[in-house]
Design a protein around this motif. Structure first.
Motif, PDB file in Angstrom:
ATOM      1  N   VAL A   1       0.864  -1.182   0.000  1.00 23.61           N
ATOM      2  CA  VAL A   1       0.000   0.000   0.000  1.00 23.61           C
ATOM      3  C   VAL A   1       0.900   1.232   0.000  1.00 23.61           C
ATOM      4  N   TYR A   2       0.496   2.262  -0.744  1.00 23.08           N
ATOM      5  CA  TYR A   2       1.245   3.514  -0.763  1.00 23.08           C
ATOM      6  C   TYR A   2       0.367   4.637  -0.247  1.00 23.08           C
ATOM      7  N   ALA A   3       0.898   5.418   0.693  1.00 22.48           N
ATOM      8  CA  ALA A   3       0.151   6.516   1.306  1.00 22.48           C
ATOM      9  C   ALA A   3       0.834   7.846   1.024  1.00 22.48           C
ATOM     10  N   TYR A   4       0.032   8.853   0.719  1.00 18.69           N
ATOM     11  CA  TYR A   4       0.555  10.203   0.534  1.00 18.69           C
ATOM     12  C   TYR A   4      -0.369  11.180   1.248  1.00 18.69           C
ATOM     13  N   ALA A   5       0.227  12.161   1.908  1.00 24.20           N
ATOM     14  CA  ALA A   5      -0.545  13.111   2.714  1.00 24.20           C
ATOM     15  C   ALA A   5      -1.218  14.172   1.850  1.00 24.20           C
ATOM     16  N   THR A   6      -2.479  14.429   2.114  1.00 27.95           N
ATOM     17  CA  THR A   6      -3.205  15.483   1.408  1.00 27.95           C
ATOM     18  C   THR A   6      -2.531  16.831   1.614  1.00 27.95           C
ATOM     19  N   GLU A   7      -1.972  17.048   2.794  1.00 29.19           N
ATOM     20  CA  GLU A   7      -1.292  18.314   3.069  1.00 29.19           C
ATOM     21  C   GLU A   7      -0.093  18.513   2.139  1.00 29.19           C
ATOM     22  N   ASP A   8       0.649  17.430   1.864  1.00 32.29           N
ATOM     23  CA  ASP A   8       1.780  17.522   0.936  1.00 32.29           C
ATOM     24  C   ASP A   8       1.294  17.690  -0.500  1.00 32.29           C
ATOM     25  N   ALA A   9       0.186  17.040  -0.832  1.00 36.16           N
ATOM     26  CA  ALA A   9      -0.394  17.211  -2.170  1.00 36.16           C
ATOM     27  C   ALA A   9      -0.833  18.656  -2.382  1.00 36.16           C
ATOM     28  N   ASP A  10      -1.368  19.270  -1.331  1.00 35.77           N
ATOM     29  CA  ASP A  10      -1.789  20.670  -1.430  1.00 35.77           C
ATOM     30  C   ASP A  10      -0.593  21.586  -1.677  1.00 35.77           C
ATOM     31  N   TRP A  11       0.546  21.274  -1.066  1.00 37.25           N
ATOM     32  CA  TRP A  11       1.762  22.066  -1.291  1.00 37.25           C
ATOM     33  C   TRP A  11       2.135  21.999  -2.769  1.00 37.25           C
ATOM     34  N   TRP A  12       2.100  20.793  -3.344  1.00 30.15           N
ATOM     35  CA  TRP A  12       2.455  20.638  -4.749  1.00 30.15           C
ATOM     36  C   TRP A  12       1.439  21.332  -5.657  1.00 30.15           C
ATOM     37  N   ALA A  13       0.178  21.289  -5.285  1.00 33.73           N
ATOM     38  CA  ALA A  13      -0.843  21.963  -6.087  1.00 33.73           C
ATOM     39  C   ALA A  13      -0.563  23.457  -6.174  1.00 33.73           C
ATOM     40  N   ALA A  14      -0.166  24.041  -5.041  1.00 32.88           N
ATOM     41  CA  ALA A  14       0.171  25.464  -5.027  1.00 32.88           C
ATOM     42  C   ALA A  14       1.456  25.730  -5.796  1.00 32.88           C
ATOM     43  N   GLU A  15       2.432  24.844  -5.658  1.00 31.78           N
ATOM     44  CA  GLU A  15       3.717  24.991  -6.333  1.00 31.78           C
ATOM     45  C   GLU A  15       3.563  24.953  -7.850  1.00 31.78           C
TER      46      GLU A  15
ATOM     47  N   LEU B   1      -3.682   5.387  -0.517  1.00 30.13           N
ATOM     48  CA  LEU B   1      -4.257   6.101   0.620  1.00 30.13           C
ATOM     49  C   LEU B   1      -3.911   7.578   0.543  1.00 30.13           C
ATOM     50  N   SER B   2      -4.914   8.428   0.488  1.00 30.09           N
ATOM     51  CA  SER B   2      -4.714   9.878   0.591  1.00 30.09           C
ATOM     52  C   SER B   2      -5.078  10.256   2.024  1.00 30.09           C
ATOM     53  N   THR B   3      -4.068  10.474   2.854  1.00 33.14           N
ATOM     54  CA  THR B   3      -4.323  10.698   4.277  1.00 33.14           C
ATOM     55  C   THR B   3      -4.573  12.172   4.565  1.00 33.14           C
ATOM     56  N   LEU B   4      -5.197  12.417   5.697  1.00 33.98           N
ATOM     57  CA  LEU B   4      -5.441  13.777   6.171  1.00 33.98           C
ATOM     58  C   LEU B   4      -5.185  13.803   7.668  1.00 33.98           C
ATOM     59  N   GLY B   5      -4.354  14.746   8.108  1.00 34.85           N
ATOM     60  CA  GLY B   5      -4.042  14.848   9.522  1.00 34.85           C
ATOM     61  C   GLY B   5      -3.029  13.832  10.001  1.00 34.85           C
ATOM     62  N   VAL B   6      -2.298  13.215   9.069  1.00 31.62           N
ATOM     63  CA  VAL B   6      -1.270  12.224   9.406  1.00 31.62           C
ATOM     64  C   VAL B   6       0.072  12.736   8.895  1.00 31.62           C
ATOM     65  N   ASP B   7       1.077  12.791   9.763  1.00 36.94           N
ATOM     66  CA  ASP B   7       2.409  13.227   9.356  1.00 36.94           C
ATOM     67  C   ASP B   7       3.116  12.050   8.699  1.00 36.94           C
ATOM     68  N   VAL B   8       2.887  11.866   7.401  1.00 39.70           N
ATOM     69  CA  VAL B   8       3.439  10.707   6.711  1.00 39.70           C
ATOM     70  C   VAL B   8       4.960  10.775   6.647  1.00 39.70           C
ATOM     71  N   THR B   9       5.511  11.944   6.348  1.00 35.97           N
ATOM     72  CA  THR B   9       6.969  12.092   6.287  1.00 35.97           C
ATOM     73  C   THR B   9       7.598  11.836   7.654  1.00 35.97           C
ATOM     74  N   GLY B  10       6.895  12.204   8.708  1.00 30.80           N
ATOM     75  CA  GLY B  10       7.403  12.011  10.065  1.00 30.80           C
ATOM     76  C   GLY B  10       7.026  10.678  10.675  1.00 30.80           C
TER      77      GLY B  10
ATOM     78  N   PRO C   1     -10.616   6.511   9.846  1.00 28.41           N
ATOM     79  CA  PRO C   1      -9.498   7.198  10.502  1.00 28.41           C
ATOM     80  C   PRO C   1      -8.251   6.332  10.528  1.00 28.41           C
ATOM     81  N   VAL C   2      -7.095   6.980  10.585  1.00 33.63           N
ATOM     82  CA  VAL C   2      -5.815   6.289  10.755  1.00 33.63           C
ATOM     83  C   VAL C   2      -5.450   6.355  12.231  1.00 33.63           C
ATOM     84  N   GLU C   3      -5.412   5.203  12.871  1.00 32.99           N
ATOM     85  CA  GLU C   3      -5.077   5.124  14.294  1.00 32.99           C
ATOM     86  C   GLU C   3      -3.689   4.511  14.443  1.00 32.99           C
TER      87      GLU C   3
END
Length: 209
Positions: free
Chosen positions: A55-69, A83-92, A154-156
């Protein structure tokens, strides 16, 4: 949960000319198995898929950064993520960290390495270089308990290893900051191929590969 739309293109990395990088939101619950997401398509299995990349997960917050970029909309699945996560620090996220999602239990294994297929899909020739500089690669996960996942689950975080080695650290160690390579040897949950690569670069093995 996002599933692939099979795409035929010149930029596809597989010899067949097909790619599953274009993923779209799936309706209802989707089964997640040890060898991958049911209904997904992976063309180049030499480099994608398998138990450590189920499974591959990418954070919506990071996707939003790229959308703006890039000044373009990047809806769920445009990174090839299941998985498009929200509120999860995927990089961390810590390597070996366990996520309970729906009835499935997943474990963070490693960062994604960008490739020319990704650049071709987006039509951004220097995307690999820019993606590497950004160092927000998303995370691959293995499946510890098979189950079903749906949008809105939710991601727990159930467990987080004490070594603290993150997805971001592994990516930077392999691509930008070799001084971090010793840290990778602390993360026993990393796929052995990555740990062996770290040993070679540190001169701790005579394996010439």
């Amino acid at each position: 949960m996002n599933l692939a739309v099979v795409t035929e293109a010149e930029w596809a990395g597989d010899a067949s000319g097909l790619s599953g990088i274009d993923k779209r939101p799936a309706a209802g619950r989707v089964a997640v198995r040890v060898d991958g997401v049911v209904g997904d398509f992976i063309a180049e299995r030499a480099h994608h898929g398998g138990p450590d990349q189920a499974v591959y997960a990418y954070a919506t917050e990071d996707a939003d950064w790229w959308a703006a970029e890039l000044g373009r909309a990047l809806p769920p699945g445009r990174f090839g993520e299941n998985l498009s996560t929200l509120g999860v620090d995927v990089t961390g996220a810590v390597i070996g960290e366990q996520w309970a999602i729906g009835s499935a239990l997943l474990q963070v294994t490693k960062p994604r390495t960008p490739c020319r297929t990704f650049a071709g899909f987006w039509g951004v020739p220097d995307l690999v270089k820019r993606f590497t500089a950004r160092a927000a690669p998303g995370a691959y996960l293995r499946v510890l308990r098979e189950g079903e996942v749906a949008a809105g689950d939710p991601v727990e975080v159930r467990d987080r290893p004490a070594h603290g080695v993150t997805v971001g650290e592994v990516f930077r160690a392999l691509n930008r900051e070799p001084e971090l390579l010793p840290r990778l040897l602390e993360a026993t949950e990393l796929p052995e191929a990555i740990r062996e690569k770290a040993r070679r670069r540190l001169g701790l093995t005579t394996d010439p590969r």
